[in-house]
Scaffold this active site. Sequence first.
Site, PDB file in Angstrom:
ATOM      1  N   ASN A 282      23.619  27.611  74.428  1.00 22.52           N
ATOM      2  CA  ASN A 282      23.635  27.215  75.831  1.00 22.52           C
ATOM      3  C   ASN A 282      23.325  25.722  75.890  1.00 22.52           C
ATOM      4  O   ASN A 282      22.953  25.118  74.882  1.00 22.52           O
ATOM      5  CB  ASN A 282      22.676  28.057  76.682  1.00 22.52           C
ATOM      6  CG  ASN A 282      21.228  27.922  76.238  1.00 22.52           C
ATOM      7  OD1 ASN A 282      20.730  26.821  76.030  1.00 22.52           O
ATOM      8  ND2 ASN A 282      20.554  29.046  76.095  1.00 22.52           N
TER       9      ASN A 282
ATOM     10  N   GLY B 280      22.001  36.929  73.021  1.00 23.58           N
ATOM     11  CA  GLY B 280      23.174  37.120  72.179  1.00 23.58           C
ATOM     12  C   GLY B 280      23.076  36.442  70.831  1.00 23.58           C
ATOM     13  O   GLY B 280      22.016  36.403  70.201  1.00 23.58           O
TER      14      GLY B 280
ATOM     15  N   ASP C 153      23.149  33.313  70.112  1.00 19.99           N
ATOM     16  CA  ASP C 153      22.259  32.150  70.157  1.00 19.99           C
ATOM     17  C   ASP C 153      20.824  32.558  69.808  1.00 19.99           C
ATOM     18  O   ASP C 153      20.181  31.968  68.940  1.00 19.99           O
ATOM     19  CB  ASP C 153      22.331  31.527  71.557  1.00 19.99           C
ATOM     20  CG  ASP C 153      21.637  30.177  71.666  1.00 19.99           C
ATOM     21  OD1 ASP C 153      21.365  29.547  70.625  1.00 19.99           O
ATOM     22  OD2 ASP C 153      21.383  29.753  72.806  1.00 19.99           O
TER      23      ASP C 153
ATOM     24  N   THR D 162      32.279  35.205  74.956  1.00 25.56           N
ATOM     25  CA  THR D 162      32.771  36.522  75.369  1.00 25.56           C
ATOM     26  C   THR D 162      31.663  37.508  75.725  1.00 25.56           C
ATOM     27  O   THR D 162      31.939  38.614  76.170  1.00 25.56           O
ATOM     28  CB  THR D 162      33.659  37.150  74.278  1.00 25.56           C
ATOM     29  OG1 THR D 162      32.880  37.336  73.093  1.00 25.56           O
ATOM     30  CG2 THR D 162      34.864  36.293  73.999  1.00 25.56           C
TER      31      THR D 162
END
Length: 173
Positions: A25, A33, A35, A123
């Site tokens: 981000n 997710g 990250d 996604t």
Amino acid sequence: MNPRITLIQGDITQIKADAIVNAANSSLLGGGGVDGAIHRAGGKKILEECIQIRDRQGKCKTGEAVVTTAGDLPATYVIHTVGPVWNDDEVKGKKLLANCYRNSLQLADSLQIKTIVFPNISTGIYKFPKELAAAIAVHEVQNFESEHIEEVIFVCFDEENNEIYKKQLKLNK
């Protein structure tokens, strides 16, 4: 030369490669997710370097890419790129997502990386349509001329994305 493309279903934090790409981000401070998984598995060294990057340049803009070491991961580098949040503006979304792949590949090439691993950028919680995202990813990799990159690995965490990438790679042979 065009890099060889490999598809794997699994956990990107377990893949041994020169570089893995983080679907980051804009804060670069970790999140959910992939990250969050990369930051957790890589340890505090990645976060410390992300903070240094932020102190130097501010937030990372959508489509841009920056690099840190990989901390405790079985890779040498983590290339952090900020994917677009899907908002039904297909033209803008496609351009920004393509920039994620292109800028990550250019950064990897400049570091003389031989193997780079991509997750399915944007996604998950960013809701980018999976088929469209896969088409963009495959197109950008297949059309990237590299002096150093020998292999690009797409790692799909789930069966759905893995099947989408299988179809996309067969379509584009």
